[in-house]
Every structure is written in structure tokens, then in C-alpha cells.
Scaffold this active site. Sequence first.
Site, PDB file in Angstrom:
ATOM      1  N   ARG A   1     -18.006   6.946   7.004  1.00  0.00           N
ATOM      2  CA  ARG A   1     -18.260   5.561   7.401  1.00  0.00           C
ATOM      3  C   ARG A   1     -19.752   5.287   7.514  1.00  0.00           C
ATOM      4  O   ARG A   1     -20.561   6.197   7.658  1.00  0.00           O
ATOM      5  CB  ARG A   1     -17.617   5.281   8.766  1.00  0.00           C
TER       6      ARG A   1
ATOM      7  N   SER B   1      -6.484  -0.975   5.957  1.00  0.00           N
ATOM      8  CA  SER B   1      -7.502  -0.139   5.343  1.00  0.00           C
ATOM      9  C   SER B   1      -7.160   0.155   3.885  1.00  0.00           C
ATOM     10  O   SER B   1      -6.021   0.476   3.551  1.00  0.00           O
ATOM     11  CB  SER B   1      -7.617   1.169   6.132  1.00  0.00           C
TER      12      SER B   1
ATOM     13  N   ASP C   1     -14.563  -7.565   9.730  1.00  0.00           N
ATOM     14  CA  ASP C   1     -13.432  -6.842  10.321  1.00  0.00           C
ATOM     15  C   ASP C   1     -12.717  -7.539  11.475  1.00  0.00           C
ATOM     16  O   ASP C   1     -11.504  -7.495  11.548  1.00  0.00           O
ATOM     17  CB  ASP C   1     -13.915  -5.475  10.800  1.00  0.00           C
TER      18      ASP C   1
ATOM     19  N   LYS D   1     -10.590  -5.493   2.061  1.00  0.00           N
ATOM     20  CA  LYS D   1     -11.007  -6.523   3.029  1.00  0.00           C
ATOM     21  C   LYS D   1     -12.528  -6.668   3.106  1.00  0.00           C
ATOM     22  O   LYS D   1     -13.069  -7.780   3.068  1.00  0.00           O
ATOM     23  CB  LYS D   1     -10.423  -6.157   4.395  1.00  0.00           C
ATOM     24  N   THR D   2     -13.226  -5.537   3.214  1.00  0.00           N
ATOM     25  CA  THR D   2     -14.690  -5.572   3.307  1.00  0.00           C
ATOM     26  C   THR D   2     -15.308  -5.926   1.961  1.00  0.00           C
ATOM     27  O   THR D   2     -16.195  -6.784   1.866  1.00  0.00           O
ATOM     28  CB  THR D   2     -15.226  -4.214   3.794  1.00  0.00           C
TER      29      THR D   2
ATOM     30  N   LYS E   1     -13.014  -0.282  18.421  1.00  0.00           N
ATOM     31  CA  LYS E   1     -11.631  -0.749  18.445  1.00  0.00           C
ATOM     32  C   LYS E   1     -11.101  -0.897  19.874  1.00  0.00           C
ATOM     33  O   LYS E   1     -10.152  -1.643  20.105  1.00  0.00           O
ATOM     34  CB  LYS E   1     -10.744   0.211  17.649  1.00  0.00           C
TER      35      LYS E   1
ATOM     36  N   HIS F   1      -7.560  -9.338  12.945  1.00  0.00           N
ATOM     37  CA  HIS F   1      -8.107  -8.197  12.209  1.00  0.00           C
ATOM     38  C   HIS F   1      -8.304  -8.659  10.778  1.00  0.00           C
ATOM     39  O   HIS F   1      -7.440  -8.486   9.922  1.00  0.00           O
ATOM     40  CB  HIS F   1      -7.140  -7.018  12.294  1.00  0.00           C
TER      41      HIS F   1
ATOM     42  N   ARG G   1      -9.912   7.598  14.744  1.00  0.00           N
ATOM     43  CA  ARG G   1      -9.425   7.302  16.094  1.00  0.00           C
ATOM     44  C   ARG G   1      -8.282   8.245  16.493  1.00  0.00           C
ATOM     45  O   ARG G   1      -7.656   8.878  15.661  1.00  0.00           O
ATOM     46  CB  ARG G   1      -8.934   5.847  16.164  1.00  0.00           C
TER      47      ARG G   1
END
Length: 526
Positions: free
Chosen positions: A316, A233, A252, A237-238, A196, A215, A54
Site C-alpha cells: 500500500r 477491493s 475511499d 474504485k481508486t 478503518k 465506502h 486488518r
Amino acid sequence: MNISELESIGLKNVATVFHNLSYTELIQHELSNNECAVTKKGATAVDTGIFTGRSPKDKYIVNREPSNKYIAWGNINQKVSSEIFDELLNVALEQLSNKNLYITDVFCGSSAASKRSVRFVSEIAWQSHFVKNMFIRPTESELEVFKSDFTVLNACKAVNDKWKEHGMNSEVFVLFDIEKNIAIIGGTWYGGEMKKGIFSMMNYWLPLEGKLPMHCSANVGKDGNTALFFGLSGTGKTTLSTDPNRALIGDDEHGWDNHGVFNFEGGCYAKAINLDGKSEPEIYNAIRENALLENVVMYGDGEVDYEDASKTENTRVSYPIEHIQNHEPSLSAGHPENIIFLTADAFGVLPPVSKLTKEQAMYYFLSGYTAKVAGTERGITEPVATFSACFGEAFLPLHPTVYAKLLGEKIDEHGVSVYLVNTGWTGGAYGVGKRMSIKNTRACINAILDGSIKESEFDTTKTFRLHVPKTLGAINPEILNPRNAWEDKELFDKTRDNLAKMFVENYKKYQDVKHVDYAPFGPIVK
């Protein structure tokens, strides 16, 4: 679709409209447009150009009433005048006029009470594919009556030649007009801007309705117990929410309304760097037909080299959540029983698991801490502390304390237990200690989810005053209290106190806000 709908927003001489194409049709377009390659497993692979992440410094919101009264203006939420927005809107419209256009209609939010309808317009087929993966795909009957609440014009091929005159950061622009319900993107091809961007809008809309956007990832057990995993990140988390014994709600972005927890999205957007089938089988096996890889290195036979970071560390993959075998079809569940804050503490100071009081939970939520190792390719081994309010400060249009207040109210209302889990280093900082094993982290998570951690006897650490179990299943008790895992106790104390000072310094920005006066529940350095 009716061309007049496009003309009403200023598009002219639209050629062919490819409206809500199927996956098969989109991939055919990507191939015929030379936008992609196909991997051995059938996934589509694209490059996003010079931008592989981003562009947060190029994101602006129109300074207009009434939204400007709610927005926390500053480095994250930058102002742009309505005149400059309109000028750049014309740049975007000019780019997209006289073109074939791909239009995708989707929902953001699986809760009927909280969802928004979003229309994406692009001249790039794979961007339509990305949106189809990442958001909730309406049924045929829903598409027949679809009316968008918000429109995103992705004119990635357009640039702002007058950016210096406009006082902006670069020729890239990602702009939001809240009152006109439209966003425009120019100068960057990165798909994550669309994902996002809508997350940021949900973070504006929902709190004004008393609902909490988050988030975080989420999953649910067979007995209906829901868990949330917050983390920046690289904290897991994933990975940790993708559990063969629990159904994945989402990886997410979620909301929490009066009905419970609900996914904003209909897909997952996982990091692909160093991905392998043994450590992350669910994600690895999700990369098949309809999945969309970004910026990976691929050989002539279609084999992907997930270890190759020559294009970017931020490789990604997006895929429909249906590619995860054990997912929750409704993309929603009841109110959570457990909330887990994940941090990858490269200083090696924080315990592998701590049980937080409600007040401590508020403190660590507003702190949003993790620590990264910067520049290791040049031999720099010093960890760098990162604080991101609510574990997602870059996407918060409102002041972080608005979200914290909502979280505190929901913790009280539903009696939620909150834990801090360190997936980072133990026995020393990066370069001396070692990374917490996934086996031990999983054991901590499982003990939280099955409730067995509550049967433990707890110690309280010094300085951070965290409540840590003395024993926990088969985990070596020596690592549960981090000081015990360090050989050099004096160095531990020094490192701990230095990190504590960073927490204290970061939290000073909240000291004048009465309802988040949680500084006494953070670390205290004497």
C-alpha cells in the site's frame, strides 16, 4: 500540549510529547528511530510487521447503553464487556506510559456540519505520519482551539495475554467504547486499523443524524456534476475515480449530508502491487516525499519493485490528496448526478455496463457483489463470489438496511442515475475469457458521466434482467450483452444461472425486512 490532557485518560509519566509534527520532523524521527527507509523518489517505506492487513476478527465494541440498541451484533460487530475493555485499556495505557509519544490531531469529514475531531496517540513516528496523510489536516488556527471528539490509543506493541480467558480471537485487540469516545489498538502495527476504525465510527454517528456514510470514491467535473464510485477491493474504485479530466474529491470514504458529498479523509490509500507509471500515472507520480509506502520490496539504491509480492499482495501507499494534481481542494461537491457500482465479475456473466432502476440499485447496493479468483498460484481457476453489503459490510456498525434506506431516500430526493459497471471478465469466466479492457471500461464511465449513454437504445438481459445499451460509442456491440461475447452459449446460461442462485441465496437474509423488499428486482431463476 498540556500533559494533564494525557494524564486525564490514564497515561502516566509521559516523557516528551511530539505534538502535531510537520512532515519533515516526522520523517526525521522515523529515520532516527530506524522505522523506515527512503526510496529513490523520496517517499518513506515502512514494514508493518506480521500483520499486512486488518484483523477483522479481533475488532470488538463495548456492549453498553445506549449504543447497543443500534448496533447490529454478530460476526462483524462483536460484543465485549466494559470490564474486559477497561482491563485492556489499562494494558494499552501501561504500554504507552513512561514513553515519548507522538500525538496527531485531525478532522474526519470536510463538511463543517458533519466532521469529527480525532486525536491519535502512538509511540511510533510512522503511525503519526500515516494519520497525517490519511485524515484532514487542521490549520494552525484550528489546532489552537482543537478539542477531540474521539481518541485512539495505538499501543501496537502491547498484546492481550489473557485472550483465551476473555473469550476473544487472539492476542490482538481493536476495541471501541462508543460512550467513552475512545478506541484502543494492541498487537498489530497495521496502519489501516486506524483509518478503518474511524470510518466505522463515522458509519455509526452519521446515520443517526440522517446522513449517509459511504465506502466509495468520488470525483467532480468542470461543470460541477458529481459522481460516486462504489466497489470492493480490486474493482477499480481508486483507479477509475482518478481521472485527468475530473477533479478527485476522494478515493475511499465519503459522507452525503444536506450540503452534498464530502470526503472523510485528506489523503489516499492506494494499492501498490504491480503499480506502473503508464497505466496509473496519477497514483504512480503521487509516490514522492511525504508519501508512505507499506511492505514493499526495495533495493539498495532505493528503487521499489512494485511487482514483488513476497511480503504481501496488499502492498500500500498513503499520500496527501494534494499529491494528485487534479483534486478538488474543498474535498467536497454538490449532490451526485450519477452513482456507479463497480464489480469485477470473474464469472464473466455481468455486462460491462447496465442502467439500473431505483429498485435494482437498492438490490445491488445491499448485495455488494464482486468475484475474486482464489489461489491462482496453485492452479485453482474457479472464481469465488463475494457479497459485502453496501460495498463495505466490515465497517458497518448498524444494520445494512439502515444505510440502504438512506441511499434510497437520497436517490429519490436528488434524481440520481445509478449504473452497474463490470470491470471483470468478458467472453468467458476467468481462465477462458479475458479481462475487460481499461479502454472499454473508461468508455463506459465516460458515457455515463457525459450523459451520452442515455441516448442509447437498451436491451434487457435474461435472468438478471439488466438494461444494457445495444450500442455505445466505439465499444464492440458484441460485448455489451455478455451472452453474445461467449462462444459456448449453453455454458454461459449455466454459469449465469449459477451466479443468479448465489445472489438469491445471499439476499434471503433481508427477506423479513419490509422496507428493503427488493428481491423481485434481482435475478430470477426459473
